[in-house]
Design a protein around this motif. Structure first.
Motif, short mmCIF file in Angstrom:
data_model
loop_
_atom_site.label_atom_id
_atom_site.label_comp_id
_atom_site.label_asym_id
_atom_site.label_seq_id
_atom_site.Cartn_x
_atom_site.Cartn_y
_atom_site.Cartn_z
N LEU A 176 -8.56 -3.19 7.99
CA LEU A 176 -7.25 -2.89 7.40
C LEU A 176 -7.07 -3.63 6.08
O LEU A 176 -6.61 -3.05 5.09
CB LEU A 176 -6.14 -3.26 8.38
N SER A 177 -7.41 -4.90 6.05
CA SER A 177 -7.24 -5.69 4.84
C SER A 177 -8.10 -5.15 3.69
O SER A 177 -7.65 -5.05 2.55
CB SER A 177 -7.59 -7.16 5.11
N ILE A 178 -9.35 -4.80 4.00
CA ILE A 178 -10.23 -4.21 2.99
C ILE A 178 -9.64 -2.91 2.48
O ILE A 178 -9.62 -2.64 1.28
CB ILE A 178 -11.64 -3.98 3.56
N TYR A 179 -9.13 -2.10 3.40
CA TYR A 179 -8.62 -0.79 3.03
C TYR A 179 -7.39 -0.90 2.13
O TYR A 179 -7.23 -0.12 1.18
CB TYR A 179 -8.27 -0.01 4.29
N VAL A 180 -6.51 -1.85 2.42
CA VAL A 180 -5.33 -2.05 1.59
C VAL A 180 -5.74 -2.39 0.15
O VAL A 180 -5.20 -1.84 -0.82
CB VAL A 180 -4.42 -3.16 2.16
N VAL A 181 -6.72 -3.30 0.01
CA VAL A 181 -7.17 -3.69 -1.33
C VAL A 181 -7.83 -2.51 -2.05
O VAL A 181 -7.59 -2.29 -3.24
CB VAL A 181 -8.14 -4.89 -1.24
N LEU A 182 -8.64 -1.72 -1.34
CA LEU A 182 -9.25 -0.54 -1.96
C LEU A 182 -8.18 0.44 -2.44
O LEU A 182 -8.31 1.03 -3.51
CB LEU A 182 -10.18 0.15 -0.96
N ASN A 183 -7.13 0.61 -1.65
CA ASN A 183 -6.05 1.50 -2.04
C ASN A 183 -5.32 0.98 -3.28
O ASN A 183 -4.91 1.77 -4.15
CB ASN A 183 -5.06 1.67 -0.90
N MET A 184 -5.14 -0.34 -3.38
CA MET A 184 -4.50 -0.92 -4.55
C MET A 184 -5.32 -0.65 -5.81
O MET A 184 -4.77 -0.36 -6.87
CB MET A 184 -4.31 -2.43 -4.34
N THR B 161 -7.93 -12.98 4.45
CA THR B 161 -7.56 -12.78 3.06
C THR B 161 -8.68 -12.01 2.39
O THR B 161 -9.84 -12.38 2.50
CB THR B 161 -7.34 -14.11 2.33
N THR B 162 -8.33 -10.91 1.73
CA THR B 162 -9.31 -10.10 1.00
C THR B 162 -8.92 -10.10 -0.47
O THR B 162 -7.76 -9.85 -0.82
CB THR B 162 -9.34 -8.66 1.53
N MET B 163 -9.88 -10.38 -1.36
CA MET B 163 -9.64 -10.45 -2.79
C MET B 163 -10.55 -9.50 -3.55
O MET B 163 -11.74 -9.40 -3.26
CB MET B 163 -9.89 -11.87 -3.31
N TYR B 164 -9.96 -8.81 -4.52
CA TYR B 164 -10.71 -7.96 -5.45
C TYR B 164 -10.64 -8.59 -6.83
O TYR B 164 -9.56 -8.93 -7.31
CB TYR B 164 -10.12 -6.55 -5.49
N PHE B 165 -11.80 -8.77 -7.46
CA PHE B 165 -11.89 -9.32 -8.81
C PHE B 165 -12.39 -8.22 -9.75
O PHE B 165 -13.49 -7.69 -9.54
CB PHE B 165 -12.86 -10.50 -8.88
#
Length: 394
Positions: free
Chosen positions: A45-53, A346-350
């Motif tokens: 879920l956390s990965i998916y939220v970041v991908l959607n962002m 916590t999932t972070m996208y850089f």
């Protein structure tokens, strides 16, 4: 790998399942490495939220590839699904918190429409701007402070000093916190040390939990068993599922089955109640962090972010001619005891320019197994992972 990337989309019944199946492939890859006895916990879920962002701020070829990867038709569909996911947040029992954050480099300011219409309105996200050139360590401090708050104090020092370079344009982050109490609690007085069999044949002695009442939702399938442990719930119902192979070294075969079974894993999540002759679950407490993009690369799967800065023009203002690269990392923690479960991630996208069924009815998780925590109404998997050595506590 047992299933190529295209199979992810073929076998998924919903867009969220694409990410869940991808995470199962990540688990399988880690177990296949050999000699790796590290416990694993990840949040699809956390990965998916970041991908959607990220997708919501993309366009062009990158957007097309991300929509294909996520199984979505357009940005409106992604935004609508994101609103549904954010609505999973509950303050009652169990507690599920979804929080998002964004940090932009002063050199690459966010587009107002992306900041206001996407980050703030859909994700409830506070977007900050920092001068990464002169205040790189301040940026690290801001990110670490956010991660610690989002994880209720558990995830500290997410980034090290000097890890945010002057060329990073933005950091997008999701924090997820879950706390649930069992509907049927274990009796702490019955907890005792028992042997857990590792993949190499050795054993470790760890605390196992049980109870006087062994009426549980459990089924036996071809080569493995599944146990459902519901949490107390009011408006939403969550459960933890344990997938236990019959063979002590059967975790890899089980993961391959769950990844490639045409019926997909949901067929194993509708279980009947029965009285178990034996019922033992080890206590768990461990964390895990990994580089999502790097792991996918090792698996031969293309990460859905391309390197054309124009494709991110809806998100940030990037001077023409600069390449664009990206990285996504996640840190997660889970604790399972007699009362219930606490899990955080916590999932972070850089983004930076530049066999036979057993005869007896029992469930004794004394060898490597897989687990999932799922919200029953939406069928969304909040956490998943694999336990290879419960004696490793970190």
């Amino acid at each position: 790998m047992a299933c190529p990337e295209a199979m992810l989309r073929e076998k998924s019944g919903s867009r969220m399942e694409v990410c869940t199946l991808m995470v199962k492939q990540l688990l399988l890859k880690e177990v296949q490495e050999g000699g790796n006895y590290e416990n694993l916990v990840l949040s699809p879920l956390s990965i998916y939220v970041v991908l959607n962002m990220v997708a919501a701020g993309s366009r062009g070829c990158t957007l097309e590839k991300m929509l294909g990867f996520l199984g979505s038709k357009n940005i409106d569909e992604i935004n609508s699904e994101s609103l549904e996911m954010m609505a999973l947040t509950t303050g009652d029992e169990p507690v599920l918190c979804l929080v998002n954050g964004a940090l932009f480099n002063q050199r690459f300011p966010p587009k107002p429409s992306y900041k206001e219409d996407v980050l703030e309105d859909i994700y409830g996200c506070e977007a900050k701007t920092v001068d990464f050139v002169t205040e790189g360590d301040k940026a690290v401090y801001e990110i670490n402070k956010w991660a610690e708050a989002a994880s209720r104090g558990l995830i500290r020092n997410f980034l090290q000093r000097g890890s945010v370079s002057r060329d990073i344009a933005l950091v997008l982050a999701n924090g997820l916190y879950f706390k649930g109490n069992w509907k049927q609690k274990f009796d702490a007085k019955l907890t005792e040390k028992r042997a857990f069999y590792l993949l190499n044949g050795e054993t470790v002695s760890v605390p196992f939990m049980t109870s006087h009442n062994n009426d549980r939702h459990c089924e036996s399938f071809d080569g493995f068993k599944v146990l459902q442990m519901p949490y107390l719930g009011n408006s939403k119902q969550f459960s933890m599922y344990f997938f236990l192979p019959d063979e002590r070294d059967g975790l890899q075969n089980l993961l391959e089955k769950l990844v490639c079974d045409s019926g997909y894993w949901h067929q194993y999540s509708r279980l009947s109640e029965k009285s178990l002759d034996e019922f033992w679950i080890p206590k768990l407490k461990f964390s895990y962090d990994f580089d999502v993009s790097l792991t996918m690369k090792k698996m031969g799967m293309s990460f859905p972010f391309m390197e054309n800065p124009k494709d991110f023009a809806e998100m940030v203002e990037i001077p023409e001619g600069l390449p664009f690269v990206s990285k996504t990392i996640q840190k997660a923690f889970i604790e399972v005891d007699e009362k219930g479960t606490v899990a955080r991630t916590t999932t972070m996208y850089f983004g930076a320019p530049s066999c036979c069924l057993p005869k007896r009815s029992s469930f004794v998780a004394d060898h490597p197994f897989m687990f999932m925590i799922m919200e029953e109404g939406s069928r969304i998997v909040i956490f998943t992972g694999a336990v290879l050595d419960p004696s490793k506590v970190n």
